[in-house]
Motif scaffolding. Structure first.
Motif, PDB file in Angstrom:
ATOM      1  N   UNK A 173      -4.083   4.048  -3.303  1.00 30.55           N
ATOM      2  CA  UNK A 173      -3.922   3.375  -4.524  1.00 30.55           C
ATOM      3  C   UNK A 173      -4.169   4.659  -5.336  1.00 30.55           C
ATOM      4  N   UNK A 174      -5.385   5.356  -5.180  1.00 33.25           N
ATOM      5  CA  UNK A 174      -5.752   6.221  -6.147  1.00 33.25           C
ATOM      6  C   UNK A 174      -4.542   7.354  -6.205  1.00 33.25           C
ATOM      7  N   UNK A 175      -4.663   8.050  -5.107  1.00 37.03           N
ATOM      8  CA  UNK A 175      -3.260   9.027  -4.670  1.00 37.03           C
ATOM      9  C   UNK A 175      -2.075   8.357  -5.316  1.00 37.03           C
ATOM     10  N   UNK A 176      -1.610   7.413  -5.052  1.00 32.24           N
ATOM     11  CA  UNK A 176      -0.417   6.976  -5.322  1.00 32.24           C
ATOM     12  C   UNK A 176      -0.289   6.911  -6.856  1.00 32.24           C
ATOM     13  N   UNK A 177      -1.265   6.523  -7.674  1.00 32.61           N
ATOM     14  CA  UNK A 177      -1.437   6.348  -8.984  1.00 32.61           C
ATOM     15  C   UNK A 177      -1.274   7.980  -9.536  1.00 32.61           C
ATOM     16  N   UNK A 178      -2.011   8.938  -9.003  1.00 30.57           N
ATOM     17  CA  UNK A 178      -1.985  10.285  -9.482  1.00 30.57           C
ATOM     18  C   UNK A 178      -0.520  10.833  -9.398  1.00 30.57           C
ATOM     19  N   UNK A 179       0.233  10.482  -8.118  1.00 27.22           N
ATOM     20  CA  UNK A 179       1.609  11.053  -7.755  1.00 27.22           C
ATOM     21  C   UNK A 179       2.484  10.159  -8.868  1.00 27.22           C
ATOM     22  N   UNK A 180       2.175   9.079  -9.251  1.00 26.98           N
ATOM     23  CA  UNK A 180       3.050   8.092 -10.207  1.00 26.98           C
ATOM     24  C   UNK A 180       2.711   8.823 -11.661  1.00 26.98           C
ATOM     25  N   UNK A 181       1.830   9.256 -11.823  1.00 23.81           N
ATOM     26  CA  UNK A 181       1.591   9.501 -13.441  1.00 23.81           C
ATOM     27  C   UNK A 181       1.658  11.300 -13.802  1.00 23.81           C
ATOM     28  N   UNK A 182       1.225  12.046 -12.839  1.00 22.89           N
ATOM     29  CA  UNK A 182       1.092  13.207 -13.044  1.00 22.89           C
ATOM     30  C   UNK A 182       2.167  14.114 -12.386  1.00 22.89           C
ATOM     31  N   UNK A 197       4.611  17.031  -7.661  1.00 24.57           N
ATOM     32  CA  UNK A 197       5.081  18.157  -6.989  1.00 24.57           C
ATOM     33  C   UNK A 197       4.203  18.586  -5.694  1.00 24.57           C
ATOM     34  N   UNK A 198       3.089  18.284  -5.711  1.00 26.31           N
ATOM     35  CA  UNK A 198       2.156  19.058  -4.935  1.00 26.31           C
ATOM     36  C   UNK A 198       1.822  18.084  -3.625  1.00 26.31           C
ATOM     37  N   UNK A 199       1.850  16.874  -3.840  1.00 25.76           N
ATOM     38  CA  UNK A 199       1.336  15.844  -2.914  1.00 25.76           C
ATOM     39  C   UNK A 199       2.477  15.068  -2.229  1.00 25.76           C
ATOM     40  N   UNK A 200       3.625  14.702  -2.770  1.00 26.39           N
ATOM     41  CA  UNK A 200       4.703  14.027  -2.051  1.00 26.39           C
ATOM     42  C   UNK A 200       5.285  14.865  -0.800  1.00 26.39           C
ATOM     43  N   UNK A 201       5.474  15.993  -0.756  1.00 25.67           N
ATOM     44  CA  UNK A 201       5.660  16.741   0.616  1.00 25.67           C
ATOM     45  C   UNK A 201       4.560  16.392   1.603  1.00 25.67           C
ATOM     46  N   UNK A 202       3.337  16.665   1.115  1.00 28.41           N
ATOM     47  CA  UNK A 202       2.238  16.408   2.072  1.00 28.41           C
ATOM     48  C   UNK A 202       2.267  14.990   2.609  1.00 28.41           C
ATOM     49  N   UNK A 203       2.452  13.878   1.779  1.00 29.15           N
ATOM     50  CA  UNK A 203       2.465  12.601   2.255  1.00 29.15           C
ATOM     51  C   UNK A 203       3.643  12.311   3.012  1.00 29.15           C
ATOM     52  N   UNK A 227      -3.850   3.395   7.148  1.00 27.65           N
ATOM     53  CA  UNK A 227      -3.311   2.570   5.878  1.00 27.65           C
ATOM     54  C   UNK A 227      -3.211   3.452   4.664  1.00 27.65           C
ATOM     55  N   UNK A 228      -3.622   4.714   4.711  1.00 23.36           N
ATOM     56  CA  UNK A 228      -3.498   5.576   3.500  1.00 23.36           C
ATOM     57  C   UNK A 228      -2.061   5.906   3.136  1.00 23.36           C
ATOM     58  N   UNK A 229      -1.314   6.520   4.246  1.00 20.10           N
ATOM     59  CA  UNK A 229       0.068   6.979   3.841  1.00 20.10           C
ATOM     60  C   UNK A 229       1.068   5.859   3.273  1.00 20.10           C
ATOM     61  N   UNK A 230       1.028   4.722   4.012  1.00 21.90           N
ATOM     62  CA  UNK A 230       2.118   3.573   3.347  1.00 21.90           C
ATOM     63  C   UNK A 230       1.260   3.163   2.155  1.00 21.90           C
ATOM     64  N   UNK A 231       0.042   2.939   1.884  1.00 22.05           N
ATOM     65  CA  UNK A 231      -0.365   2.740   0.467  1.00 22.05           C
ATOM     66  C   UNK A 231       0.099   3.711  -0.479  1.00 22.05           C
ATOM     67  N   UNK A 232       0.124   4.910  -0.195  1.00 23.65           N
ATOM     68  CA  UNK A 232       0.336   5.985  -1.274  1.00 23.65           C
ATOM     69  C   UNK A 232       1.920   5.588  -1.564  1.00 23.65           C
ATOM     70  N   UNK A 250       5.684   4.402  -5.750  1.00 25.16           N
ATOM     71  CA  UNK A 250       7.133   3.949  -5.871  1.00 25.16           C
ATOM     72  C   UNK A 250       7.123   2.457  -6.933  1.00 25.16           C
ATOM     73  N   UNK A 251       5.919   1.832  -6.710  1.00 31.00           N
ATOM     74  CA  UNK A 251       5.510   0.707  -7.783  1.00 31.00           C
ATOM     75  C   UNK A 251       5.271   1.419  -9.299  1.00 31.00           C
ATOM     76  N   UNK A 252       4.575   2.380  -9.265  1.00 27.73           N
ATOM     77  CA  UNK A 252       4.236   2.910 -10.639  1.00 27.73           C
ATOM     78  C   UNK A 252       5.369   3.461 -11.212  1.00 27.73           C
ATOM     79  N   UNK A 253       6.476   4.023 -10.390  1.00 32.17           N
ATOM     80  CA  UNK A 253       7.797   4.650 -10.909  1.00 32.17           C
ATOM     81  C   UNK A 253       8.541   3.398 -11.401  1.00 32.17           C
ATOM     82  N   UNK A 254       8.525   2.210 -10.882  1.00 29.58           N
ATOM     83  CA  UNK A 254       9.270   1.166 -11.352  1.00 29.58           C
ATOM     84  C   UNK A 254       8.578   0.398 -12.212  1.00 29.58           C
ATOM     85  N   UNK A 255       7.538   0.704 -12.896  1.00 30.80           N
ATOM     86  CA  UNK A 255       6.937   0.008 -14.246  1.00 30.80           C
ATOM     87  C   UNK A 255       7.889   0.165 -15.492  1.00 30.80           C
TER      88      UNK A 255
END
Lengths: 255, 269
Positions: B96-105, B110-116, B150-155, B160-165
């Motif tokens: 959730x923490x990493x997903x929020x970072x990807x959703x907000x910054x 740019x750096x983490x989406x390819x890694x995930x 559980x980490x990757x599907x949560x991210x 995706x959820x943050x993008x949809x707010x």
């Protein structure tokens, strides 16, 4: 506090949306901006409110906002922008939570603005339980809660049906008469403009320029739908806008 | 012109609406399950299902009774539950923490989406030997496996959820001068909650799968170890007893999330 828009131009990429706008927003009066769809009137409002950075020119704030003002430039949005997971009272309270107010002071402000918008009985309701008109009244209450110096209203009644719109116009007039506020009111509806505006600015189609500015001196409370003078003003505005609107209608959206 | 005009035939307009709105029917799921078990029971008893292919459901229930009486049920269940809880807690909170970072910054995105995207399709079970080397044969490697799974599907679900707010709500927050932290906490987080919770369903199911995998390698107690042992002895009753535990665990997790959803997402239509 007054606002003045100085030689403002704005565009997205190659498309110029606004060109050379000069405006003065005097205290205690409602300035209406009308124009055909896509003329950049909502963009102009976002620029005035600081939600977008102008391409050229500037929006200046003249004088200080009153001391008890929590958010000088306050928006009211067309789609209400209420948080669906918060009750009516909590939606109003949201905009007070970042300010150093005691719990009691906050509750007092919330109760006061809900009473002024006749929503006290619905304080605990969720937005999905409310009609469109009620939702917009919650948004108005929320805007009043921060004691704005200037209200920026972006087609606030456009998502509502005609009857609700009439009721809300009456509400806005009553609120203004009781305590005059400064507002910029963007609309494409000319009858709203002549009912609510002290001054009405007509924008041309894209790129938006000021075509004409009309002042109506009849006090807001004395204007009614059957007023012949208002009728004449509205016809004049429509004559100004008709060709623009027709040309704007024929434009492709993404050219 | 004397003939009377024939009265036009009158009939109701045919109904063409309805459908496409499945409703919940309480207890129907249980009826289907019990019906299936009864058919199997009858089949094995009557002899048209060979006892080599399926155990009798009543024997599986008897095995459960024995497991309960000897206390072995709990000796296997508690380590499994604590592994699942710890692993999923670490994985989901980090996700959730990493997903929020990807959703907000911008830079995080740019750096983490390819890694995930690179980590997501890796079968985490294949990495278990590696985790054993990194974290030891004890609990830590099992936590790590479940956490990683559980980490990757949560991210992915979270960003995706943050993008949809609804962006208009965020604009509203900014227009009222709310701080960045207030907007994130009071607008983005609740707005992303529906997506995060539906992602959680998938993450936790993956967590249960990985729990068993981890326990099949280097564990003496746990549901996975129990199933492995039963399988190698070809003890179908015990194998099915173990599988039943996992199914029940899945149902409980899913029902738990359903309950959280009903509570947190009451505002939805």
């Amino acid at each position: 506090m007054e606002l003045s828009v100085e030689r403002l131009s704005h565009g997205y990429g190659d498309v110029e949306v606004l060109s050379d706008i000069d405006l003065r927003i005097p205290q205690g009066r409602v300035l209406c901006i009308v124009g055909p769809s896509g003329c950049g009137k909502s963009t102009l409002l976002r620029l005035i409110g600081g939600l977008e950075r102008p391409g050229r020119g500037a929006v200046m704030q003249i004088g200080q906002p009153p001391a008890d003002c929590l958010n000088p430039l306050t928006f009211i949005f067309q789609d209400f922008a209420l948080l669906p997971w918060r009750s009516v009272a909590d939606n109003v309270s949201l905009v007070l939570e970042d300010h150093r107010l005691g719990r009691a002071a906050r509750a007092r402000i919330v109760a006061d603005v809900l009473a002024r918008t006749r929503l006290s009985d619905f304080a605990g309701a969720l937005p999905r339980q409310l009609s469109g008109g009620m939702k917009q009244r919650v948004a108005i209450a929320r805007a009043l809660a921060v004691n704005p110096a200037v209200m920026l209203m972006d087609e606030p009644l456009s998502a509502l049906d005609a009857q609700t719109r009439e009721l809300l116009i009456d509400d806005l007039i009553a609120l203004w008469t009781r305590q005059p506020f400064t507002a910029v009111y963007v609309t494409h509806n000319l009858s709203e403009a002549v009912r609510l505006g002290h001054e009405i600015v007509v924008l041309s189609r894209r790129p938006g320029r000021i075509r004409e500015s009309v002042t109506i001196d009849t006090p807001l409370a004395e204007r009614d739908m059957a007023d012949a003078e208002l009728e004449r003003r509205q016809k004049h505005l429509w004559a100004l806008m008709r060709d623009e609107a027709r040309a704007a209608d024929a434009e492709l959206i993404d050219d | 012109m004397t003939e009377a005009r024939a009265e036009p035939r009158k009939r109701p307009v045919p109904f063409r609406g309805g459908g496409f709105r499945p409703e919940t029917r309480r207890g129907l799921g249980a009826v289907v399950l019990i019906g299936l078990l009864l058919v199997i029971e009858w089949g094995v008893a009557a002899g048209w299902i060979s006892p080599l292919t399926l155990p009798r459901p009543s024997d599986v229930i008897a095995t459960f009774g024995a497991l309960h009486e000897t206390g072995m049920l709990y000796a296997h269940l508690f380590p499994s539950l604590s592994r699942l809880f710890m692993g999923a807690l670490i994985g989901v909170s980090a996700g959730i923490a990493v997903g929020f970072m990807i959703g907000l910054f911008t830079y995080a995105r740019a750096g983490l989406v390819p890694l995930v995207a690179a980590l997501f399709p890796v079968p985490k079970i294949a990495l278990l030997p590696l985790f054993v080397i990194w974290f030891g044969i004890d609990e830590a490697s099992k936590y790590a496996l479940i956490a990683f799974g559980t980490f990757t599907p949560t991210v992915v679900a979270t960003y995706g959820a943050v993008d949809n707010v609804d962006r208009t709500l965020i604009r509203m927050g900014q227009s009222f001068g709310l701080s960045w932290w207030s907007i994130t906490r009071k607008i983005v987080l609740p707005g992303a909650m529906p997506g995060i919770l539906s992602g959680l369903r998938i993450s936790l199911a993956i967590g249960i799968i990985l729990l068993v995998a981890a326990e099949m390698l280097g564990a003496t107690h746990g549901v996975g170890a129990y199933i492995l042992e039963a399988g190698s002895l070809y003890d179908l009753e015990r194998l099915f007893a173990g599988v039943t535990i996992l199914s029940v665990l899945g149902i409980i997790v899913s029902a738990g999330i359903g309950r959280i959803e009903r509570r947190l997402l009451r505002w939805r239509v």
